[in-house]
Scaffold this active site. Sequence first.
Site, PDB file in Angstrom:
ATOM      1  CD  GLU A 121      -1.788  -2.413   1.220  1.00  0.00           C
ATOM      2  OE1 GLU A 121      -2.609  -3.273   0.861  1.00  0.00           O
ATOM      3  OE2 GLU A 121      -0.668  -2.714   1.706  1.00  0.00           O
ATOM      4  CG  HIS A 166     -10.843  -8.585   6.277  1.00  0.00           C
ATOM      5  ND1 HIS A 166     -10.131  -9.358   7.158  1.00  0.00           N
ATOM      6  CD2 HIS A 166     -10.193  -8.669   5.086  1.00  0.00           C
ATOM      7  CE1 HIS A 166      -9.100  -9.904   6.520  1.00  0.00           C
ATOM      8  NE2 HIS A 166      -9.114  -9.495   5.263  1.00  0.00           N
TER       9      HIS A 166
END
Length: 406
Positions: free
Chosen positions: A145, A212
């Site tokens: 990322e 998540h």
Amino acid sequence: MKDPVHKYEEYVKSIGVLSDAEIDAIKNEFKEKIEKELKIAFAAKPLAADTEEELNDVYATSNVKRETSVKIVDNSKPTHLSRLTSHEKRFIDAIKEGLDQSMQKNPNLILMGQDIAEYGGAFKITEGFLNEFGKERVRNTPLCESAILGAALGLSLEGMKSMVEMQFADFVTMGFNQIVNNLAKIYYRWGQNADVVIRMPTGGGVGAGPFHSQTNEAWFVHTPGLKIVYPSTPVDAKGLLIAAVNDPNPVLYFEHKALYRSVSGPVPEEYYEIEIGKARHVREGDEVGIITYGAGVHWAEDYAAEHTEISIDILDLRTLLPLDYFSIRDAVQRTGRVLILHEDTLTGGIGGELAAWIAEHCFEILDAPVMRCASLDTPVPFSIELENNFLARSRLDEMIQKLIDY
């Protein structure tokens, strides 16, 4: 000596690219430039602080002529949508349409993310985009990322736009430094905007567990230079995404996973924007006011529909940075009793900032303390039963009754 500069000097001399005299000339050229710039800096007059100027230097303003779009500020009023042709869309399809139209209108827009090309992304939002726009504009990235966001900033330096998709908002921690120190501050530091949108699939309610399911907008609300939007309806999802792409500043776009395929509504076919920084008045009421956003809007609407004996006013913030303080004050004025509802955990959530601002600026029109309804201060559980108890929705009735009875 292991100094890489020295080793490189030895290498270019050994292959006859540069001589000692040429290397010395290069060094002297840079030295002269540095000395020249230092003289300018030392000759500068002392700065006089101007608070208004400082605040105005946080965000870049767009000076680029772009494709004209319809701009909708308050879509709670049907008249604002009456001249547009709407069709029924799911939340996820509205995002896809907004992204597709943005790609068509902005040929310099690049999409980046893990598995977003052939596979279409974890949630299939970019499915078909590779065939439509080509691999130069729809790019798979490594599992890094920080590198993806660094590349996005680099594209902005070259006059490009970029949209980065986090597979899950939780994974943004791996690129945190790029967002809060590089993207957020670059315009304030030296006038270079960061034309980057980061899509953040967020939220619980789908049994996905602690890594998540977080709704982590509060991590970024504290950072000047960022803009943060969090739509709750399909019409806002499309309009805010287009506005985010058109905005020259870094925008974090939170899209709730549980709303993707569970919420539908009319969405204009046209290319339009919902103005960033403007809240939406969802429901008129005079007894209790709920200020919320994201999935919280639907929780509040469901509760109001089930408790018609209570006159409930609902404000959807839509944008969390910058906040629409005018609409917040109006919401307090309408009821005098305010509950701030958000899915994020209680401690350090944006509800604390809102409660403090209301107490400081709206105290004279309050009839009760500002109350907060948020999720438990625990990680998000895997178990559906435990997750339901974790989420703020499970305590909504308790908090509203407490506010009414005060």
